[in-house]
Design an enzyme around this catalytic site. Sequence first.
Site, PDB file in Angstrom:
ATOM      1  N   ASP A  11      30.497 -28.870  38.280  1.00 53.52           N
ATOM      2  CA  ASP A  11      30.420 -30.215  38.864  1.00 53.52           C
ATOM      3  C   ASP A  11      31.602 -30.324  39.834  1.00 53.52           C
ATOM      4  OD1 ASP A  11      29.774 -32.952  39.271  1.00 53.52           O
ATOM      5  OD2 ASP A  11      31.148 -33.585  37.698  1.00 53.52           O
ATOM      6  N   SER A  12      31.681 -31.426  40.554  1.00 57.78           N
ATOM      7  CA  SER A  12      32.826 -31.638  41.434  1.00 57.78           C
ATOM      8  C   SER A  12      34.098 -31.890  40.625  1.00 57.78           C
ATOM      9  CB  SER A  12      32.571 -32.849  42.330  1.00 57.78           C
ATOM     10  OG  SER A  12      32.429 -34.004  41.533  1.00 57.78           O
ATOM     11  N   CYS A  74      25.571 -32.046  38.114  1.00 57.02           N
ATOM     12  CA  CYS A  74      25.940 -33.012  39.144  1.00 57.02           C
ATOM     13  C   CYS A  74      24.672 -33.466  39.867  1.00 57.02           C
ATOM     14  CB  CYS A  74      26.888 -32.316  40.124  1.00 57.02           C
ATOM     15  SG  CYS A  74      27.295 -33.300  41.568  1.00 57.02           S
ATOM     16  N   ASN A  75      24.417 -34.768  39.817  1.00 59.67           N
ATOM     17  CA  ASN A  75      23.223 -35.301  40.506  1.00 59.67           C
ATOM     18  C   ASN A  75      23.324 -35.107  42.012  1.00 59.67           C
ATOM     19  OD1 ASN A  75      21.698 -37.322  38.370  1.00 59.67           O
ATOM     20  ND2 ASN A  75      23.869 -37.125  37.946  1.00 59.67           N
ATOM     21  N   GLU A 152      37.863 -39.740  37.909  1.00 57.44           N
ATOM     22  CA  GLU A 152      38.710 -38.538  38.019  1.00 57.44           C
ATOM     23  C   GLU A 152      40.159 -38.876  37.645  1.00 57.44           C
ATOM     24  OE1 GLU A 152      38.197 -35.040  39.129  1.00 57.44           O
ATOM     25  OE2 GLU A 152      36.330 -35.664  38.220  1.00 57.44           O
ATOM     26  N   CYS A 184      24.858 -40.421  37.949  1.00 58.48           N
ATOM     27  CA  CYS A 184      25.994 -39.543  38.291  1.00 58.48           C
ATOM     28  C   CYS A 184      26.644 -39.177  36.964  1.00 58.48           C
ATOM     29  CB  CYS A 184      26.979 -40.305  39.180  1.00 58.48           C
ATOM     30  SG  CYS A 184      28.585 -39.475  39.391  1.00 58.48           S
ATOM     31  N   HIS A 186      29.538 -38.376  36.162  1.00 60.90           N
ATOM     32  CA  HIS A 186      30.835 -39.027  35.921  1.00 60.90           C
ATOM     33  C   HIS A 186      30.667 -40.378  35.218  1.00 60.90           C
ATOM     34  CE1 HIS A 186      32.589 -36.129  38.767  1.00 60.90           C
ATOM     35  NE2 HIS A 186      33.774 -36.553  38.395  1.00 60.90           N
TER      36      HIS A 186
HETATM   37  N1  DGL Z   1      29.221 -35.929  38.950  1.00 66.22           N
HETATM   38  C1  DGL Z   1      28.580 -36.000  40.188  1.00 66.22           C
HETATM   39  C2  DGL Z   1      27.178 -36.521  40.164  1.00 66.22           C
HETATM   40  O1  DGL Z   1      26.552 -36.425  39.134  1.00 66.22           O
HETATM   41  C3  DGL Z   1      29.329 -35.918  41.434  1.00 66.22           C
HETATM   42  C4  DGL Z   1      30.102 -37.090  41.830  1.00 66.22           C
HETATM   43  C5  DGL Z   1      30.871 -36.832  43.094  1.00 66.22           C
HETATM   44  O2  DGL Z   1      31.582 -35.821  43.147  1.00 66.22           O
HETATM   45  O3  DGL Z   1      30.751 -37.645  44.019  1.00 66.22           O
HETATM   46  O4  DGL Z   1      26.685 -37.023  41.138  1.00 66.22           O
END
Ligand code: DGL
Length: 263
Positions: A11-12, A74-75, A152, A184, A186
């Site tokens: 993921d990011s 990660c979506n 984060e 998302c 996160h």
């Molecule tokens: N966790 C991520 C998602 O599911 C990425 C969020 C991001 O880095 O903007 O979209």
Amino acid sequence: MNLSSPIGIFDSGIGGLSVARAVREQLPGEDILYVADSLHAPYGDKSDSFIRERMHVITDFLLSQGARAVVVACNTATTAAIAQLRQTYSVPIIGVEPGVKPAVLATRSGVVGVMATPRTLQTHSFESLAARFSSKVRLLVQPCPNLVHQIEGLDFDSEATQALVREYVMPLLEEGADTIVLGCTHYNYLSALIARVAGPEISIISTEDAVAREVVRRLESSSRGESAAGSGRAAFYTSGDPAIFSKQLAHVWGPGEAVSSLR
Ligand code: DGL
């Protein structure tokens, strides 16, 4: 740490750790290799081509470490470019997309809100997901800029995070949504706050358990019934500062895990 044929997950940043935890719960004997692309978080304000390039760099790394499946936790990355990833690599590649389908089954009011990064909501693949269900429910989309930044920073319940959550959740409730999709990974860390802001009548839908079930299914079909390849260990890499990721990891996963640099 040398893992044998781990499940690679990335993921990011820390969002995908919620997916990694669900995978760990359903497959306790598998080794997990997790990459947080923290240097480039958030993905939500990057271009598709940038995200695609990072997905290839990270997948190459995971495969070089022996990964036998890759979970794009990660979506934003999944909706941007999972199709290209699947065309390039032959291992099972499992993605995450907003849980619109379970939300359609859950709603009683017929109005569903989707919270996600601006990038996810702009993608062609999200638009076609939404179009598949548009005759069944009214789908409200809510881009949530800056929320990943708060998460984060392990800021799950400060005044500032509460204010952002109210700003994003209230319009959905005002339009009659009774079901909110966390689009998302996160946002899983904010599910308690979102539930508190939304109230007890509102269903919150997240997808990490469904994704983990899909990982189980894909591994079963690719390993033809052989049992787990690992011994339930996990290794963690970040493209950012390992000291910062160690702190994040200790908070959301548990203490004492080593973190290595992804160069
Ligand atoms: N966790 C991520 C998602 O599911 C990425 C969020 C991001 O880095 O903007 O979209």
